[in-house]
Design an enzyme around this catalytic site. Structure first.
Site, mmCIF file in Angstrom:
data_model
loop_
_atom_site.group_PDB
_atom_site.id
_atom_site.type_symbol
_atom_site.label_atom_id
_atom_site.label_comp_id
_atom_site.label_asym_id
_atom_site.label_seq_id
_atom_site.Cartn_x
_atom_site.Cartn_y
_atom_site.Cartn_z
ATOM 1 N N LYS A 13 -108.380 -34.024 29.050
ATOM 2 C CA LYS A 13 -108.531 -34.792 30.541
ATOM 3 C C LYS A 13 -107.234 -35.305 30.602
ATOM 4 C CE LYS A 13 -111.544 -37.841 28.992
ATOM 5 N NZ LYS A 13 -111.548 -37.551 27.642
ATOM 6 N N ARG A 88 -117.647 -44.486 32.458
ATOM 7 C CA ARG A 88 -118.031 -44.068 30.971
ATOM 8 C C ARG A 88 -119.413 -44.125 30.698
ATOM 9 N NH1 ARG A 88 -112.713 -43.212 28.540
ATOM 10 N NH2 ARG A 88 -112.965 -43.043 26.516
ATOM 11 N N ARG A 127 -102.593 -35.162 17.394
ATOM 12 C CA ARG A 127 -102.014 -35.500 18.748
ATOM 13 C C ARG A 127 -101.032 -36.746 18.315
ATOM 14 N NH1 ARG A 127 -105.683 -38.062 23.434
ATOM 15 N NH2 ARG A 127 -106.362 -39.405 21.801
ATOM 16 N N ARG A 154 -102.019 -42.454 18.006
ATOM 17 C CA ARG A 154 -102.727 -43.397 18.248
ATOM 18 C C ARG A 154 -103.707 -44.079 17.460
ATOM 19 N NH1 ARG A 154 -105.706 -41.594 23.888
ATOM 20 N NH2 ARG A 154 -107.488 -42.576 22.981
ATOM 21 N N ARG A 165 -116.234 -42.008 18.267
ATOM 22 C CA ARG A 165 -115.834 -41.891 19.727
ATOM 23 C C ARG A 165 -117.054 -40.632 20.167
ATOM 24 N NH1 ARG A 165 -109.714 -41.262 19.605
ATOM 25 N NH2 ARG A 165 -110.040 -40.628 21.672
HETATM 26 P P1 AP5 Z 1 -105.683 -35.046 25.967
HETATM 27 O O1 AP5 Z 1 -105.286 -34.506 27.104
HETATM 28 O O2 AP5 Z 1 -104.844 -36.250 25.404
HETATM 29 O O3 AP5 Z 1 -107.183 -35.454 25.728
HETATM 30 P P2 AP5 Z 1 -108.320 -36.430 26.567
HETATM 31 O O4 AP5 Z 1 -109.342 -35.572 26.851
HETATM 32 O O5 AP5 Z 1 -107.215 -37.152 27.751
HETATM 33 O O6 AP5 Z 1 -108.547 -37.462 25.270
HETATM 34 P P3 AP5 Z 1 -108.343 -39.037 25.023
HETATM 35 O O7 AP5 Z 1 -108.556 -39.211 23.483
HETATM 36 O O8 AP5 Z 1 -107.337 -39.742 25.762
HETATM 37 O O9 AP5 Z 1 -109.661 -39.357 25.807
HETATM 38 P P4 AP5 Z 1 -110.609 -40.806 25.392
HETATM 39 O O10 AP5 Z 1 -111.590 -40.400 26.650
HETATM 40 O O11 AP5 Z 1 -111.189 -40.750 24.125
HETATM 41 O O12 AP5 Z 1 -109.690 -41.828 25.513
HETATM 42 P P5 AP5 Z 1 -109.164 -42.879 26.416
HETATM 43 O O13 AP5 Z 1 -107.846 -43.100 26.127
HETATM 44 O O14 AP5 Z 1 -110.054 -42.618 27.848
HETATM 45 O O15 AP5 Z 1 -105.556 -33.957 24.649
HETATM 46 C C1 AP5 Z 1 -105.788 -34.389 23.408
HETATM 47 C C2 AP5 Z 1 -105.009 -33.447 22.371
HETATM 48 O O16 AP5 Z 1 -105.130 -31.956 22.526
HETATM 49 C C3 AP5 Z 1 -103.323 -33.515 22.740
HETATM 50 O O17 AP5 Z 1 -102.772 -33.740 21.545
HETATM 51 C C4 AP5 Z 1 -103.024 -32.296 23.659
HETATM 52 O O18 AP5 Z 1 -101.808 -32.016 23.600
HETATM 53 C C5 AP5 Z 1 -104.098 -31.173 23.110
HETATM 54 N N1 AP5 Z 1 -104.666 -30.620 23.976
HETATM 55 C C6 AP5 Z 1 -104.875 -30.688 25.261
HETATM 56 N N2 AP5 Z 1 -105.541 -29.674 26.017
HETATM 57 C C7 AP5 Z 1 -105.410 -28.623 25.010
HETATM 58 C C8 AP5 Z 1 -105.702 -27.074 25.178
HETATM 59 N N3 AP5 Z 1 -106.164 -26.512 25.928
HETATM 60 N N4 AP5 Z 1 -105.329 -26.388 24.029
HETATM 61 C C9 AP5 Z 1 -104.850 -26.938 22.809
HETATM 62 N N5 AP5 Z 1 -104.638 -28.192 22.708
HETATM 63 C C10 AP5 Z 1 -105.009 -29.101 23.982
HETATM 64 O O19 AP5 Z 1 -110.203 -44.104 25.743
HETATM 65 C C11 AP5 Z 1 -109.720 -44.671 24.496
HETATM 66 C C12 AP5 Z 1 -110.636 -46.102 24.242
HETATM 67 O O20 AP5 Z 1 -110.509 -46.845 25.416
HETATM 68 C C13 AP5 Z 1 -112.090 -45.572 24.246
HETATM 69 O O21 AP5 Z 1 -112.486 -45.200 23.199
HETATM 70 C C14 AP5 Z 1 -112.632 -47.107 24.770
HETATM 71 O O22 AP5 Z 1 -112.544 -47.963 23.546
HETATM 72 C C15 AP5 Z 1 -111.697 -47.576 25.809
HETATM 73 N N6 AP5 Z 1 -112.210 -47.344 26.976
HETATM 74 C C16 AP5 Z 1 -111.320 -46.332 28.045
HETATM 75 N N7 AP5 Z 1 -111.945 -46.248 29.156
HETATM 76 C C17 AP5 Z 1 -113.121 -46.987 29.090
HETATM 77 C C18 AP5 Z 1 -114.145 -47.403 29.883
HETATM 78 N N8 AP5 Z 1 -114.178 -46.977 31.229
HETATM 79 N N9 AP5 Z 1 -115.154 -48.207 29.514
HETATM 80 C C19 AP5 Z 1 -115.079 -48.883 28.235
HETATM 81 N N10 AP5 Z 1 -114.099 -48.304 27.416
HETATM 82 C C20 AP5 Z 1 -113.333 -47.743 27.790
#
Ligand code: AP5
Length: 208
Positions: A13, A88, A127, A154, A165
């Site tokens: 994402k 979420r 990552r 991270r 997760r």
């Molecule tokens: P990346 O683009 O970083 O993936 P992402 O989908 O953004 O993953 P996140 O881990 O950031 O999502 P998340 O939803 O768990 O975390 P968030 O920060 O929102 O890509 C991942 C890896 O793959 C990278 O190394 C990239 O280079 C590689 N890649 C990308 N595309 C590729 C491809 N096509 N082919 C190969 N490799 C590829 O949330 C973290 C925490 O915050 C949550 O667990 C929760 O505790 C809290 N939180 C956040 N939002 C909320 C909310 N709304 N409500 C409650 N808690 C929340």
């Protein structure tokens, strides 16, 4: 154009959002990034959120909703916004609908990036994120290719936390796929392909 990004942790994402920001100038609103900044700053919100994030659980709605509402009100970019990591769960989606309706802002699409769980566990163990500019890359990059700063892993990217997760995603976030399908807003892209191929489809699906 205003977009919600959906997809499991590590689906790509943030990677796709970054490409859209670079090409079209959208405002990227990532609740994960906002929460990590609060943790780093040691604010009251950050201290409260830290334990949930480290455990791979959702931070309580009472903490997240105010954060997003405040950030959305600061969105002034004409190009529109990308909400990444929010909503979420269904209660966050309902809150978002009412906040946007009150501001007379329309949501144009919910973009689901789909990737299988096994691929995700491997992706997230590799990552690395730049300490200075936030660029997301992999363990193969010793330093940030954009600014040269150090890359870090991270705290929530360990295999055990990634599995937690994924479980939280399946239980709490995946029901939003039906929610947005019911509103006729859902578009889905296969995220298990090279990043640029995914991005080409993202643009086509969003008519960009
Ligand atoms: P990346 O683009 O970083 O993936 P992402 O989908 O953004 O993953 P996140 O881990 O950031 O999502 P998340 O939803 O768990 O975390 P968030 O920060 O929102 O890509 C991942 C890896 O793959 C990278 O190394 C990239 O280079 C590689 N890649 C990308 N595309 C590729 C491809 N096509 N082919 C190969 N490799 C590829 O949330 C973290 C925490 O915050 C949550 O667990 C929760 O505790 C809290 N939180 C956040 N939002 C909320 C909310 N709304 N409500 C409650 N808690 C929340």
């Amino acid at each position: 154009m205003n977009i919600v990004l959906l997809g499991a942790p590590g689906a790509g994402k943030g990677t796709q959002a970054q490409k859209l920001v670079e090409e079209f100038g959208f405002d990227h609103i990532s609740t994960g990034d906002l929460l990590r900044e609060a943790v780093k700053a040691g604010s009251e919100l950050g201290r409260a959120a830290k334990k949930y994030m480290e455990a791979g659980e959702l931070v309580p709605d009472s903490l997240v909703i105010d954060l997003v509402t405040e950030r959305l009100r600061k969105n002034v970019r004409g190009a529109g916004f990308i909400l990444d990591g929010f909503p979420r769960n269904t209660s966050q989606a309902v809150m978002l609908d009412s906040e946007l309706a009150a501001a007379e802002i329309a949501l144009d699409a919910a973009l689901l990036v789909s990737v299988d769980a096994e691929v995700i566990v491997e992706r997230l163990s590799l990552r690395r994120v730049c300490k200075a500019c936030g660029y997301t890359g992999s363990a193969a990059q010793a330093s940030c290719p954009k600014c040269g700063a150090e890359m870090y892993q991270r705290d929530d990217d360990t295999p055990a936390t990634v599995r937690d997760r994924l479980q939280v995603y399946a239980e709490k976030t995946a029901p939003l796929i039906d929610y947005y399908q019911g509103k006729n807003m859902l578009v889905e892209v296969d995220g298990d392909r090279p990043q640029d191929a995914v991005y080409a489809d993202v643009k086509a699906l969003l008519h960009l």
